[in-house]
Write an enzyme that holds these catalytic residues in place. Structure first.
Site, short mmCIF file in Angstrom:
data_model
loop_
_atom_site.label_atom_id
_atom_site.label_comp_id
_atom_site.label_asym_id
_atom_site.label_seq_id
_atom_site.Cartn_x
_atom_site.Cartn_y
_atom_site.Cartn_z
N ARG A 277 0.84 -1.21 0.00
CA ARG A 277 0.00 0.00 0.00
C ARG A 277 0.88 1.26 0.00
O ARG A 277 0.98 1.96 -1.00
CB ARG A 277 -0.94 -0.04 1.23
CG ARG A 277 -2.10 0.93 1.16
CD ARG A 277 -1.78 2.35 1.57
NE ARG A 277 -1.22 2.45 2.92
CZ ARG A 277 -0.66 3.55 3.40
NH1 ARG A 277 -0.56 4.62 2.66
NH2 ARG A 277 -0.15 3.57 4.62
N ASP A 278 1.56 1.49 1.10
CA ASP A 278 2.33 2.72 1.26
C ASP A 278 3.48 2.80 0.25
O ASP A 278 3.74 3.85 -0.34
CB ASP A 278 2.88 2.74 2.70
CG ASP A 278 3.33 4.11 3.15
OD1 ASP A 278 3.70 4.91 2.28
OD2 ASP A 278 3.33 4.36 4.36
N HIS B 265 3.39 3.84 13.09
CA HIS B 265 3.84 3.87 11.69
C HIS B 265 4.96 4.89 11.63
O HIS B 265 4.73 6.09 11.77
CB HIS B 265 2.66 4.27 10.81
CG HIS B 265 2.97 4.32 9.35
ND1 HIS B 265 2.66 3.29 8.49
CD2 HIS B 265 3.57 5.26 8.59
CE1 HIS B 265 3.05 3.60 7.26
NE2 HIS B 265 3.61 4.79 7.29
N CYS C 272 11.84 8.22 -0.21
CA CYS C 272 11.41 9.49 0.33
C CYS C 272 11.79 10.59 -0.64
O CYS C 272 12.96 10.83 -0.86
CB CYS C 272 12.04 9.76 1.69
SG CYS C 272 11.57 11.38 2.28
N ASN D 243 9.32 4.61 4.48
CA ASN D 243 9.01 3.72 5.60
C ASN D 243 10.28 3.03 6.10
O ASN D 243 11.25 2.90 5.36
CB ASN D 243 8.02 2.65 5.13
CG ASN D 243 6.71 3.26 4.69
OD1 ASN D 243 5.97 3.81 5.48
ND2 ASN D 243 6.45 3.18 3.39
#
Ligand code: ZN
Length: 309
Positions: free
Chosen positions: A14-15, A211, A244, A253
Site C-alpha cells: 500500500r504505502d 507507523h 522518500c 518507511n
C-alpha cells in the site's frame, strides 16, 4: 517462557506502491504478498480503497484482497480515506480497516479536503456500518493519527491536539488508535513521551501500533524507543519501498528487513524467517525494474554466526 512477540505490519503493497510512479502488475502483487506470508509476516496492508483516478497504482485492491484472504494466518488490512472506501473494504471482506486522521488540519484539508469535524463524522458513519455487521464479519477498525510528530505544513503539532484527537477517535467508535510519523520528524524521546501520554489518555491496550518513517535516519531508533514504552506492532515496508522524495537515498518507511534483523538479533520474536523475507525482494525488484530498494541488511548481509532462533 516464549519470547516477546512483536508484530510487523508490512505496508509495502500500500504505502510503498502508492509512492512510486510505476504500477506493479496484479500477478506480482499476489506473488509478493504470498512470499511475505510464507516468510511469516502476519499482517499486511495490501492496498487502499481510493478512486483509481487518484491512485491508479492501487486500483486492483479488491483483487489483491481476494487473493490475500486465501492465505492462512494472515491479517488482511487496508487503508480507507472515507466511508465509500470502508464500504468497499467491507464488501471485499478485509480483517482490518485503518483510516488516517491528520493531526494537522491544514494537512487534512490538503490531503482529504476535510476538516477534523468532517473526518470524525465520516468515522462515526463507518462505525455505524461496522456495527451493523454480524460480529464475526466485523473488521477491526483503527484510527491512525497522521503527522502526529510534526507536519510539513504546520510544523510542530501540540501534544494536547493529539490527545484530543485520540479521544475523539475512540468516541467515534474506533477499536484502537495508531500514531504515524508521516513526515519522519520524530525522535526517540518524543516517541516515548507521546506514546505514554496517549496510552494514559485512551488506555494502554488502545494504542499498540506505530507507523514510523526513516526520512531523517531515526526510524530504527524510534522503533526501539516505541518498544520500550509498550508498543507491540510496527509498520514497515520491504526494501523501504516508496523511498522518500525529500531525502534522496533515504527510505520513506522503515525497511522491514532491517527492522526484523534488529528485533530478532535482540532476542525478540517476529515470527519472520529473515532469509525468506530477503528472498522476497527479488519479486519486487523484477516487477519494478529501475526502482530503488533500500536496506542495510540486504546490502551488508547477515553477520557471521547469526542464527535465527
Ligand atoms: Zn508510511
Amino acid at each position: 517462557m516464549g519470547k516477546t512477540l512483536i508484530e510487523i505490519s508490512e505496508v509495502g503493497p500500500r504505502d510503498g506502491l502508492q509512492n512510486i510512479a510505476a504500477i506493479m502488475p496484479l500477478k506480482a502483487k499476489k506473488a509478493w504478498i504470498t512470499a511475505m506470508a510464507n516468510a511469516g509476516v502476519r499482517e499486511i496492508e495490501v492496498g487502499s480503497f481510493v478512486p483509481a483516478r487518484i491512485l491508479p497504482q492501487l486500483a486492483d485492491t479488491a483483487d489483491v484482497v481476494a487473493h490475500a484472504l486465501t492465505l492462512t494466518n494472515l491479517t488482511v488490512a487496508v487503508l480507507v480515506p472515507n466511508y465509500k472506501g470502508a464500504e468497499n473494504a467491507v464488501r471485499a471482506g478485509v480483517h482490518k480497516i485503518t483510516i488516517p486522521l491528520s493531526a494537522s488540519e491544514t494537512h487534512s484539508l490538503a490531503n482529504v479536503k476535510r476538516t477534523h469535524t468532517q473526518m470524525l463524522e465520516e468515522i462515526q458513519k463507518i462505525t455505524r456500518l461496522l456495527k451493523s455487521l454480524p460480529k464475526e464479519q466485523r473488521p477491526k477498525f483503527e484510527g491512525s493519527i497522521s503527522t502526529a510528530f510534526g507536519c510539513t505544513l504546520e510544523g510542530p503539532v501540540p501534544e494536547k491536539k493529539i490527545l484530543e484527537l485520540a479521544t475523539a477517535l475512540m468516541t467515534a467508535g474506533c477499536d484502537e488508535v495508531g500514531l504515524s510519523d508521516t513526515t519522519g520528524y520524530a525522535n526517540p524521546v518524543q516517541i516515548k513521551r507521546l506514546v505514554c501520554a496517549v496510552k494514559n489518555t485512551v488506555g494502554d491496550d488502545k494504542l499498540t501500533g506505530l507507523h514510523l518513517h526513516n526520512t531523517r535516519g531515526l526510524g530504527l531508533a524510534n522503533a526501539l524507543a516505541a518498544l520500550e514504552v509498550g508498543i507491540t506492532t510496527l509498520d514497515s515496508s520491504l526494501g523501504g519501498l516508496g523511498g522518500c522524495p525529500f531525502a534522496p537515498g533515504a527510505s520513506g518507511n522503515i525497511v522491514t528487513e532491517d527492522l526484523v534483523y534488529m528485533l530478532e538479533s535482540m532476542g525478540l520474536d517476529t515470527g519472520i524467517d529473515l532469509n525468506k523475507l530477503l528472498a522476497s525482494r527479488q519479486i519486487v525488484q523484477s516487477a519494478l525494474p529501475g526502482e530503488t530498494l533500500f536496506g542495510f541488511i540486504p546490502e551488508a548481509g547477515l553477520p557471521l554466526g547469526y542464527e535465527m532462533v
